[in-house]
Design a protein around this motif. Sequence first.
Motif, PDB file in Angstrom:
ATOM      1  N   ILE A  10      53.647  25.020  69.427  1.00 11.46           N
ATOM      2  CA  ILE A  10      54.403  25.431  70.618  1.00 11.46           C
ATOM      3  C   ILE A  10      54.254  26.919  70.885  1.00 11.46           C
ATOM      4  N   ASN A  11      53.904  27.685  69.811  1.00 11.45           N
ATOM      5  CA  ASN A  11      53.802  29.126  69.959  1.00 11.45           C
ATOM      6  C   ASN A  11      52.423  29.602  70.407  1.00 11.45           C
ATOM      7  N   SER A  12      51.522  28.675  70.661  1.00  8.39           N
ATOM      8  CA  SER A  12      50.207  29.144  71.065  1.00  8.39           C
ATOM      9  C   SER A  12      49.854  28.642  72.458  1.00  8.39           C
ATOM     10  N   VAL A  13      49.181  29.519  73.194  1.00  6.65           N
ATOM     11  CA  VAL A  13      48.809  29.214  74.579  1.00  6.65           C
ATOM     12  C   VAL A  13      47.294  29.215  74.672  1.00  6.65           C
ATOM     13  N   ARG A  14      46.725  28.188  75.291  1.00  4.90           N
ATOM     14  CA  ARG A  14      45.275  28.181  75.432  1.00  4.90           C
ATOM     15  C   ARG A  14      44.875  29.007  76.652  1.00  4.90           C
ATOM     16  N   ILE A  15      44.013  29.995  76.411  1.00  6.33           N
ATOM     17  CA  ILE A  15      43.578  30.892  77.488  1.00  6.33           C
ATOM     18  C   ILE A  15      42.274  30.366  78.100  1.00  6.33           C
ATOM     19  N   PHE A  16      41.350  29.961  77.252  1.00  5.05           N
ATOM     20  CA  PHE A  16      40.057  29.438  77.686  1.00  5.05           C
ATOM     21  C   PHE A  16      39.831  28.072  77.061  1.00  5.05           C
ATOM     22  N   ASP A  17      39.246  27.165  77.812  1.00  5.36           N
ATOM     23  CA  ASP A  17      38.695  25.956  77.198  1.00  5.36           C
ATOM     24  C   ASP A  17      37.171  26.063  77.277  1.00  5.36           C
ATOM     25  N   ALA A  18      36.478  24.983  76.962  1.00  3.03           N
ATOM     26  CA  ALA A  18      35.014  25.060  76.907  1.00  3.03           C
ATOM     27  C   ALA A  18      34.417  25.445  78.259  1.00  3.03           C
ATOM     28  N   ALA A  19      34.964  24.882  79.342  1.00  5.20           N
ATOM     29  CA  ALA A  19      34.401  25.142  80.675  1.00  5.20           C
ATOM     30  C   ALA A  19      34.637  26.588  81.099  1.00  5.20           C
ATOM     31  N   THR A  20      35.859  27.096  80.880  1.00  5.83           N
ATOM     32  CA  THR A  20      36.145  28.466  81.309  1.00  5.83           C
ATOM     33  C   THR A  20      35.415  29.481  80.430  1.00  5.83           C
ATOM     34  N   THR A  21      35.227  29.155  79.153  1.00 10.09           N
ATOM     35  CA  THR A  21      34.429  30.033  78.286  1.00 10.09           C
ATOM     36  C   THR A  21      33.014  30.137  78.835  1.00 10.09           C
ATOM     37  N   ARG A  22      32.461  28.967  79.213  1.00  5.74           N
ATOM     38  CA  ARG A  22      31.094  28.935  79.720  1.00  5.74           C
ATOM     39  C   ARG A  22      30.970  29.750  81.005  1.00  5.74           C
ATOM     40  N   ARG A  23      31.977  29.610  81.884  1.00  5.94           N
ATOM     41  CA  ARG A  23      31.929  30.354  83.154  1.00  5.94           C
ATOM     42  C   ARG A  23      32.043  31.849  82.923  1.00  5.94           C
ATOM     43  N   ALA A  24      32.928  32.242  82.010  1.00  3.08           N
ATOM     44  CA  ALA A  24      33.106  33.673  81.737  1.00  3.08           C
ATOM     45  C   ALA A  24      31.794  34.268  81.227  1.00  3.08           C
ATOM     46  N   LEU A  25      31.126  33.546  80.326  1.00  2.64           N
ATOM     47  CA  LEU A  25      29.864  34.053  79.770  1.00  2.64           C
ATOM     48  C   LEU A  25      28.794  34.105  80.855  1.00  2.64           C
ATOM     49  N   ARG A  26      28.787  33.083  81.717  1.00  5.72           N
ATOM     50  CA  ARG A  26      27.807  33.042  82.808  1.00  5.72           C
ATOM     51  C   ARG A  26      27.989  34.255  83.724  1.00  5.72           C
ATOM     52  N   ARG A  27      29.256  34.599  83.998  1.00  5.72           N
ATOM     53  CA  ARG A  27      29.517  35.755  84.854  1.00  5.72           C
ATOM     54  C   ARG A  27      29.041  37.042  84.174  1.00  5.72           C
ATOM     55  N   ILE A  28      29.336  37.166  82.863  1.00  7.16           N
ATOM     56  CA  ILE A  28      28.876  38.362  82.132  1.00  7.16           C
ATOM     57  C   ILE A  28      27.351  38.454  82.191  1.00  7.16           C
ATOM     58  N   ALA A  29      26.673  37.304  82.049  1.00 13.35           N
ATOM     59  CA  ALA A  29      25.208  37.306  82.115  1.00 13.35           C
ATOM     60  C   ALA A  29      24.736  37.862  83.459  1.00 13.35           C
ATOM     61  N   HIS A  30      25.392  37.429  84.565  1.00 10.75           N
ATOM     62  CA  HIS A  30      25.043  37.946  85.902  1.00 10.75           C
ATOM     63  C   HIS A  30      25.272  39.450  85.973  1.00 10.75           C
ATOM     64  N   GLU A  31      26.387  39.912  85.410  1.00 13.00           N
ATOM     65  CA  GLU A  31      26.699  41.351  85.465  1.00 13.00           C
ATOM     66  C   GLU A  31      25.685  42.166  84.674  1.00 13.00           C
ATOM     67  N   ILE A  32      25.249  41.613  83.541  1.00 15.00           N
ATOM     68  CA  ILE A  32      24.242  42.320  82.729  1.00 15.00           C
ATOM     69  C   ILE A  32      22.945  42.455  83.526  1.00 15.00           C
ATOM     70  N   ILE A  33      22.546  41.361  84.192  1.00 13.50           N
ATOM     71  CA  ILE A  33      21.310  41.374  84.987  1.00 13.50           C
ATOM     72  C   ILE A  33      21.423  42.389  86.130  1.00 13.50           C
ATOM     73  N   GLU A  34      22.614  42.388  86.781  1.00 16.32           N
ATOM     74  CA  GLU A  34      22.836  43.274  87.918  1.00 16.32           C
ATOM     75  C   GLU A  34      22.721  44.740  87.505  1.00 16.32           C
ATOM     76  N   ARG A  35      23.226  45.040  86.325  1.00 18.06           N
ATOM     77  CA  ARG A  35      23.309  46.435  85.932  1.00 18.06           C
ATOM     78  C   ARG A  35      22.032  46.941  85.264  1.00 18.06           C
ATOM     79  N   ASN A  36      21.234  46.039  84.686  1.00 19.61           N
ATOM     80  CA  ASN A  36      20.054  46.470  83.935  1.00 19.61           C
ATOM     81  C   ASN A  36      18.800  45.911  84.604  1.00 19.61           C
ATOM     82  N   SER A  37      18.098  46.799  85.324  1.00 20.01           N
ATOM     83  CA  SER A  37      16.944  46.322  86.086  1.00 20.01           C
ATOM     84  C   SER A  37      15.795  45.898  85.167  1.00 20.01           C
TER      85      SER A  37
END
Lengths: 187, 310
Positions: A10-37
């Motif tokens: 009861i004391n723990s809250v789920r912040i990310f599940d498998a799908a949201t983890t995947r999306r967060a990483l996908r977004r970071i990948a896009h940001e890395i590409i954007e910033r590093n030519s």
Amino acid sequence: MTKQLKPNDINSVRIFDAATTRRALRRIAHEIIERNSDLSALVLVGIPARGVALAQRLATDIEAIEKARVETGIIDVSMHRDDVRRRGTLPVVRASQLPHPLDHRIVIIVDDVLFTGRTCRAAMDAIGSFGRPVSIQLAVLIDRGHRELPIRPDYVGKNLPTARTERIRVRLEETDHEPDAVWLEKE
Amino acid sequence: MNSRWTRKDLVGLRELSAEEITLVLETADAFKQVGTREVKKVPALQGKTLINLFIEPSTRTRTSFELAAKRLSADIVNISAATSSLTKGETLKDTAKVLEANHADIIVLRHSSAGAAHFLATRVRASVINAGDGAHEHPTQGLLDLYTIREKKGTFAGLQVAIIGDILFSRVARSNIFALLKMGARVTLVGPSTLVPREFEQLGAKVSHEVDEVLPTADVVNLLRIQHERQRKEYFPGISEYIRFFGLTKERAKLLKPDCLIMHPGPINRGVEIDSELADGAQSVIFDQVTNGLAVRMAVLYLCAGIATP
């Protein structure tokens, strides 16, 4: 004493599940590409154990998006920590793997949780013993605040304000053999 | 990999579990990698002081510990028998207490008496690392031998290891026997009956006095030096006799499997335990042992000095 809380507690809250983890990483990948030519200059360097798995996933994501391979590595920080002898147990030391030479490369340190910043500082010191990269950037899945050093991440999966007494529990299939998830556990 | 290091000292391999030995070897993997970096130095033991207390002469072990300490950023002082106050009648315990009063964190001890490291470890707060005590144990040599075998062979299970030469006076042999048997290797001790008494079978090793019978099945041969300094009487008729019956000559080496490793803890007596060409040959890993010794000693210093002090 660390309390072993079950994920469904009861004391723990789920912040990310498998799908949201995947999306967060996908977004970071896009940001890395954007910033590093020049992707060929990049090295994604994971901090054991989960950072290594996350670095691999980011490399896979970047390859899927840009059809370009990005080199990965491992940086073990335990020899560079400033709290040896303060801890009851020593972390298990793993061999680092970084490309040689490191000069003219851009290193992105990858870790699961950014907290005090001391691990990141140790990682920067450790990388310095391999050479002098053009720049070092930092990517984390969760930034939970409470920095003790002037360190700021470049890529963040989620900013999660926490109390110092709370714990972040990250689970990844590669390292923990259970579905990807991030939990916030209250004291 | 759930095992954790809880020891302040490393006195011998007899008391270590297989898990603890594996932990040291895996930690040494990480430290071996440090040797390939542009900066071959890590700050792990910054601010710690290590004393090399060598009451018995040694160059290679002392140098190896010194380099290991320096690569871990520890401060280091060397004390040899000739320069210590032990020659003025000070006891070993008092010498160690003086070192501790100077805030030594780690004492690396080489001593001619078996049990010296254990004696010291129970009496000082500093970490004590045994760098050889009489004919008892030489744990870091044993660990670097195991590291080298694991690096070349991948596993210990079922490996046939022949240790040839002066077993009776060899601390290297004892450390190797304890550790190899724990890790699942089979050990055969070979040499003249005066230097390899049957009593060694009680440790779980096999004993043979016929080297030609042992060589064809060996995966590793570890050749030990004849320890002239520890032998107070003659244990075999002469050097040429020893070479004829037990020396690893070129002729005898033809009996070995092509992938059999040839090891020697050094210093080598070329032409006695081993033919000079074999020592430099493709099967020889003698100089790998030296390189690995550095990594293993870094791991041991890191583990023993790194645990939280109560």
